[in-house]
Design a protein around this motif. Structure first.
Motif, PDB file in Angstrom:
ATOM      1  N   ASP A   1       0.866  -1.173   0.000  1.00 43.07           N
ATOM      2  CA  ASP A   1       0.000   0.000   0.000  1.00 43.07           C
ATOM      3  C   ASP A   1       0.902   1.222   0.000  1.00 43.07           C
ATOM      4  OD1 ASP A   1      -2.124   1.841   0.355  1.00 43.07           O
ATOM      5  OD2 ASP A   1      -1.826   1.784   2.522  1.00 43.07           O
TER       6      ASP A   1
ATOM      7  N   ASN B   1      -3.822   1.558  -8.648  1.00 42.37           N
ATOM      8  CA  ASN B   1      -3.926   2.713  -7.757  1.00 42.37           C
ATOM      9  C   ASN B   1      -4.118   2.218  -6.323  1.00 42.37           C
ATOM     10  OD1 ASN B   1      -5.791   4.898  -6.336  1.00 42.37           O
ATOM     11  ND2 ASN B   1      -4.688   5.946  -7.970  1.00 42.37           N
ATOM     12  N   ASP B   2      -3.696   3.001  -5.335  1.00 48.88           N
ATOM     13  CA  ASP B   2      -3.827   2.548  -3.948  1.00 48.88           C
ATOM     14  C   ASP B   2      -5.282   2.371  -3.516  1.00 48.88           C
ATOM     15  OD1 ASP B   2      -4.160   5.334  -4.029  1.00 48.88           O
ATOM     16  OD2 ASP B   2      -3.439   5.620  -2.001  1.00 48.88           O
TER      17      ASP B   2
ATOM     18  N   SER C   1     -10.217  16.246   0.834  1.00 50.30           N
ATOM     19  CA  SER C   1      -9.033  15.608   1.412  1.00 50.30           C
ATOM     20  C   SER C   1      -8.552  16.337   2.649  1.00 50.30           C
ATOM     21  CB  SER C   1      -7.898  15.595   0.379  1.00 50.30           C
ATOM     22  OG  SER C   1      -7.432  16.923   0.144  1.00 50.30           O
TER      23      SER C   1
ATOM     24  N   ASN D   1      -2.364   6.566 -12.176  1.00 49.77           N
ATOM     25  CA  ASN D   1      -3.614   7.063 -12.745  1.00 49.77           C
ATOM     26  C   ASN D   1      -3.781   6.739 -14.227  1.00 49.77           C
ATOM     27  OD1 ASN D   1      -4.317   8.441 -10.259  1.00 49.77           O
ATOM     28  ND2 ASN D   1      -2.746   9.946 -10.793  1.00 49.77           N
TER      29      ASN D   1
ATOM     30  N   GLY E   1       1.220   5.034  -0.211  1.00 49.38           N
ATOM     31  CA  GLY E   1       0.487   6.290  -0.110  1.00 49.38           C
ATOM     32  C   GLY E   1       1.383   7.506  -0.245  1.00 49.38           C
ATOM     33  N   THR E   2       0.753   8.671  -0.119  1.00 43.76           N
ATOM     34  CA  THR E   2       1.495   9.922  -0.196  1.00 43.76           C
ATOM     35  C   THR E   2       2.295  10.164   1.075  1.00 43.76           C
ATOM     36  OG1 THR E   2      -0.275  10.797  -1.586  1.00 43.76           O
ATOM     37  CG2 THR E   2       1.253  12.393  -0.669  1.00 43.76           C
TER      38      THR E   2
ATOM     39  N   SER F   1      -0.422   5.207  -4.781  1.00 39.21           N
ATOM     40  CA  SER F   1      -1.025   6.495  -5.140  1.00 39.21           C
ATOM     41  C   SER F   1      -0.198   7.126  -6.264  1.00 39.21           C
ATOM     42  CB  SER F   1      -1.081   7.429  -3.930  1.00 39.21           C
ATOM     43  OG  SER F   1       0.210   7.791  -3.500  1.00 39.21           O
TER      44      SER F   1
ATOM     45  N   ASN G   1       4.718   7.781  -3.923  1.00 44.87           N
ATOM     46  CA  ASN G   1       4.026   8.446  -5.023  1.00 44.87           C
ATOM     47  C   ASN G   1       5.067   9.240  -5.816  1.00 44.87           C
ATOM     48  OD1 ASN G   1       2.591  10.260  -6.670  1.00 44.87           O
ATOM     49  ND2 ASN G   1       0.897  10.410  -5.213  1.00 44.87           N
TER      50      ASN G   1
ATOM     51  N   GLY H   1      -9.256  12.533  -6.727  1.00 48.11           N
ATOM     52  CA  GLY H   1      -7.934  11.907  -6.770  1.00 48.11           C
ATOM     53  C   GLY H   1      -6.958  12.596  -7.696  1.00 48.11           C
TER      54      GLY H   1
END
Length: 341
Positions: free
Chosen positions: A17, A123-124, A174, A97, A19-20, A94, A55, A164
């Motif tokens: 996973d 994508n996550d 967000s 796209n 993520g940012t 993340s 990311n 997103g």
């Protein structure tokens, strides 16, 4: 349930996973494929590792690649397994796209595993959805942490997403979006373009600043989205204390998040033609966690249910990295079934 050592001989699966804010990798044994695919409880986790942002839009391609390689190697090391034991990898990252994003990361991962390893790059949001559906891709997931996204899947493989696109393109639901609007409200109040707000004193105290003028320098000193998003609790506490500006910011976030889910559900007709069909909605991320009186997640779910009464909200019991591993396991199980094994 058998012991974790009972499963080791068949190889392992990695779930990532990315993520940012952070990247998590779990190493799970390759569980046997039975007709009903009953998963053991608790799930056997052989190793788990955590690293920084993966990311590539945030940290660049080289840093993202190094993070992914590092976190997978560390998880395998903790599990006492080698790269040759890996049978499948699913990475939910993340910033993925477009097919070109997938292909780039796929090429990175192919370089470090044997050719027979099944690799999926998504994508996550895929990892987050799978954490609520135990590896099955059906329904919609809403992620609201530093960033936000809604992602939906039909059982026939069709998919759709909303939001997103990052803070510049308006992910206002967000953590970044909420906090940025809070900072903006302070600046507007200070220079006379907006009403006075409790956010001014609370933000200054949180950042250890003496004047709203200093917020500008603080904001642009470091472009990290997560650094801005860390101010969400300040906005929530002001809303709970009755500050109308903070309340409006959170109400706006609720509308944005619910709208993104509704857009995905509508495009995929997840609720059927009459809008009353049932489907899972997995909600994930710090913004949606029910740890305050002003419960953003609850408000979003209520808004979704008003439009789609058949929606079934799910707060996952396992983390997204495990969801990614279960998705990889489900893919292997499906392939084995189709091949008659």
């Amino acid at each position: 349930m058998g012991s974790e050592s009972d499963y080791r001989g068949e190889g392992v699966i990695l779930g990532v996973d990315g993520g940012t804010t952070s990247t998590v990798c779990v190493c799970m044994p390759l569980l046997p494929f039975s007709g009903h695919r009953q998963l053991p409880e608790p799930l056997p986790i052989l190793g788990r590792a955590v690293a920084g942002c993966s990311n590539y839009n945030s940290v660049g391609e080289n840093a993202a690649r190094e993070t992914l390689e590092q976190v997978m190697a560390e998880a395998l090391l903790k599990a006492g397994m080698s790269h040759s034991a890996v049978r499948a990898v699913c990475l939910g990252v993340s910033g993925v796209n477009h097919p070109t994003d997938q292909e780039m990361i796929l090429n990175w991962i192919r370089d470090i595993f044997p050719g027979n390893v099944k690799i999926r790059v998504e994508n996550d949001a895929v990892a987050a959805l799978a954490s609520g559906t135990m590896g099955k891709l059906h329904g919609c997931v809403l992620i609201a942490g530093t960033g936000c996204i809604s992602y939906g899947f039909r059982e026939d493989g069709r998919e759709a997403r909303a939001a997103g696109a990052g803070p510049v393109l308006g992910d206002w639901g967000s953590g970044y979006g909420i906090a940025a609007q809070g900072l903006t409200a302070v600046v507007r109040a200070h220079d006379g373009r907006g009403p006075k707000t409790m956010l001014t004193n609370c933000v200054l105290k949180s950042l250890n600043l003496s004047s709203p003028d200093e917020i500008i320098g603080w904001t642009y000193a470091d472009s990290s989205w997560a650094r801005i998003a860390a101010l969400v609790p300040v906005v929530v506490s002001c809303a709970e204390a009755g500050d109308q500006i903070a309340i409006d910011i959170l109400n706006n976030a609720v509308q944005e998040l619910a709208m993104s889910v509704k857009a995905v559900v509508q495009r995929l007709q997840l609720a059927g033609e009459d809008g009353n069909g049932s489907f899972p909605v997995v909600v994930v991320g710090g913004v949606l966690e029910a740890n305050k009186r002003w419960d953003i997640g609850k408000e979003v779910i209520n808004s979704i249910l008003k439009t789609y009464p058949g929606a079934s909200p799910i707060r996952p019991k396992v983390e997204p990295a495990i969801g990614a591993a279960l998705f990889a396991w489900n893919s292997l199980a499906k392939e084995a079934t189709e091949n008659g094994h």
